[in-house]
Enzyme design. Structure first.
Site, PDB file in Angstrom:
ATOM      1  N   GLN A  17      30.980  99.490  67.541  1.00  9.83           N
ATOM      2  CA  GLN A  17      32.036  98.068  67.309  1.00  9.83           C
ATOM      3  C   GLN A  17      32.603  97.735  66.499  1.00  9.83           C
ATOM      4  OE1 GLN A  17      28.486  95.546  68.842  1.00  9.83           O
ATOM      5  NE2 GLN A  17      29.719  95.581  70.397  1.00  9.83           N
ATOM      6  N   GLU A  49      61.946  87.201  45.892  1.00 13.77           N
ATOM      7  CA  GLU A  49      61.278  87.927  45.207  1.00 13.77           C
ATOM      8  C   GLU A  49      59.808  88.181  46.472  1.00 13.77           C
ATOM      9  OE1 GLU A  49      61.497  90.440  41.490  1.00 13.77           O
ATOM     10  OE2 GLU A  49      59.953  89.238  41.490  1.00 13.77           O
ATOM     11  N   ARG A  62      38.993 111.293  65.769  1.00 17.57           N
ATOM     12  CA  ARG A  62      38.116 111.532  65.744  1.00 17.57           C
ATOM     13  C   ARG A  62      36.523 111.011  66.162  1.00 17.57           C
ATOM     14  NH1 ARG A  62      35.663 114.508  61.707  1.00 17.57           N
ATOM     15  NH2 ARG A  62      34.275 112.842  59.799  1.00 17.57           N
TER      16      ARG A  62
END
Length: 376
Positions: free
Chosen positions: A274, A237, A263
């Site tokens: 930055q 798992e 955007r």
């Protein structure tokens, strides 16, 4: 660099991603069983179970591609978790410890006609699973199980359960044994699908065992081998589920990169700031590092050289990286991330599950420290 900063997409990754995309969003306010069964059928038709429950040696590159592709395509991490519970929590121990009779179930597990679930967790035995209270006792040629489990993935759909029980809690790990129990067995009862804030696309339920009688042949491994059976399931798992996270991180990075270029605020793309650019670089760095770590882990798993600590290290790093990248993606979207139906909001909620299921991050650190010779 652009999109070439990522490893090349293999045909297996593209096919698995298309599968995930074809499933659509799982239901969050209604019974998901019909949706899960349909998704299960599609995964079987693509051959996902045959790859993840191998008849021979693990094909590392194909497995890695399938895990990443499913994670990348699925709208949520619930269905990948269901695949993991079936393939790694249930089927992997049968491959290693099962009798010939038990292994006769494997073809049905591989073609998707039968679903399995690992029943280990209890209300007072989560991280401390060796303190579980579900008991077994010998009665003639049978064993009788008594107790209760909680947070069992696939419980509502499972046809078989791999149940961890103890002969006597005072024996700790030495008292544990594992049993293959059909769902239709008298005295076995499954609870409701527990409401959750995320991880839709799978069921998570309690399971009760009230004098559940099974034949001696139902024991997986020998008497007292339950801890080894459980550890094997966890190793698979923790190694494999990390591959699903890779797909989510890859998708998040690509979406964030495009969003930062499109955007605009203050008259320019937000990616020109930055702080924003730095978050996207961090997302890429986490993905690339995680990819290398998962590939190395699967290679060790395929050769039998993977230790529990190595599996825990992979689970710890990749699940925390997925949560950090989910947080960065959420922050990039500002207030839109809080809106109902927001993809980045859903991804962040699902990422929180990754630092809990199959052992919390804190437990992974304890396991790693023990292999380093630290701790008590």
């Amino acid at each position: 660099m652009n999109h070439s900063a990522l490893p090349e997409e293999t045909p297996e990754l593209r096919a698995a991603r298309t599968l995930g995309q074809s499933l659509g969003a799982p239901p969050s306010g209604s019974d998901p069983r019909a949706w899960i069964r349909e998704a299960w059928k599609k995964a079987a038709e693509l051959g996902v179970f045959e790859v993840l429950i191998p008849e021979e040696a693990l094909n590392v590159e194909v497995v890695l591609s399938v895990l990443e592709g499913v994670g990348m395509g699925c709208a949520g991490e619930g269905f990948p978790l269901a695949l993991g519970a079936h393939c790694f929590g249930f089927s992997a121990p049968l491959l290693c410890f099962g009798s010939e009779e038990h292994k006769g179930l494997l073809p049905s597990l591989r073609d998707g006609s039968v679903m399995g679930a690992l029943a280990a967790t209890e209300t007072e035995a989560g991280s401390d699973v060796m303190s579980l209270k579900t008991r077994f006792r010998r009665d003639g040629d049978d064993y009788v199980l008594q107790g209760a489990k909680c947070f069992i993935t696939n419980a509502r759909e499972a046809d078989y359960f791999l149940v961890l029980a103890t002969k006597d809690p005072r024996l700790h790990f030495r008292g544990l044994s594992a049993f293959l129990v059909p769902r239709a067995t008298r005295g076995l009862e499954v609870g409701i699908d527990e409401p959750r804030m995320g991880m839709h696309g799978c069921s998570v339920s309690s399971v009760w065992f009230d004098d559940v009688r099974v034949p001696r042949s139902a024991m997986v491994g020998g008497v007292g081998q339950g801890a080894s059976v459980f550890q094997h399931a966890l190793t698979w798992e923790r190694s494999m589920l990390a591959g699903f996270h890779l797909g989510v991180m890859r998708r998040q990075f690509l979406a964030a990169l495009d969003y930062a270029k499109e955007r605009r605020q203050f008259g320019r793309p937000i990616g020109n700031n930055q702080y924003v650019a730095g978050r996207i670089v961090d997302m890429l760095s986490r993905y690339r590092t995680s990819h290398l770590l998962v590939r190395n882990t699967l290679t060790l798993l395929s050769t039998g050289a993977l230790t529990p600590g190595e599996a825990s290290l992979t689970k710890l790093y990749v699940s925390e990286a997925a949560l950090a990248s989910g947080t960065d993606a959420f922050r990039l979207h500002g207030g839109m991330g809080l809106m109902e139906g927001s993809e980045v909001g859903r991804e962040l909620r699902d990422a929180l599950g990754g630092i809990v299921y199959s052992g919390t991050s804190e437990i992974q650190k304890v396991i790693i420290a023990a292999e380093l010779g630290l701790g008590s």
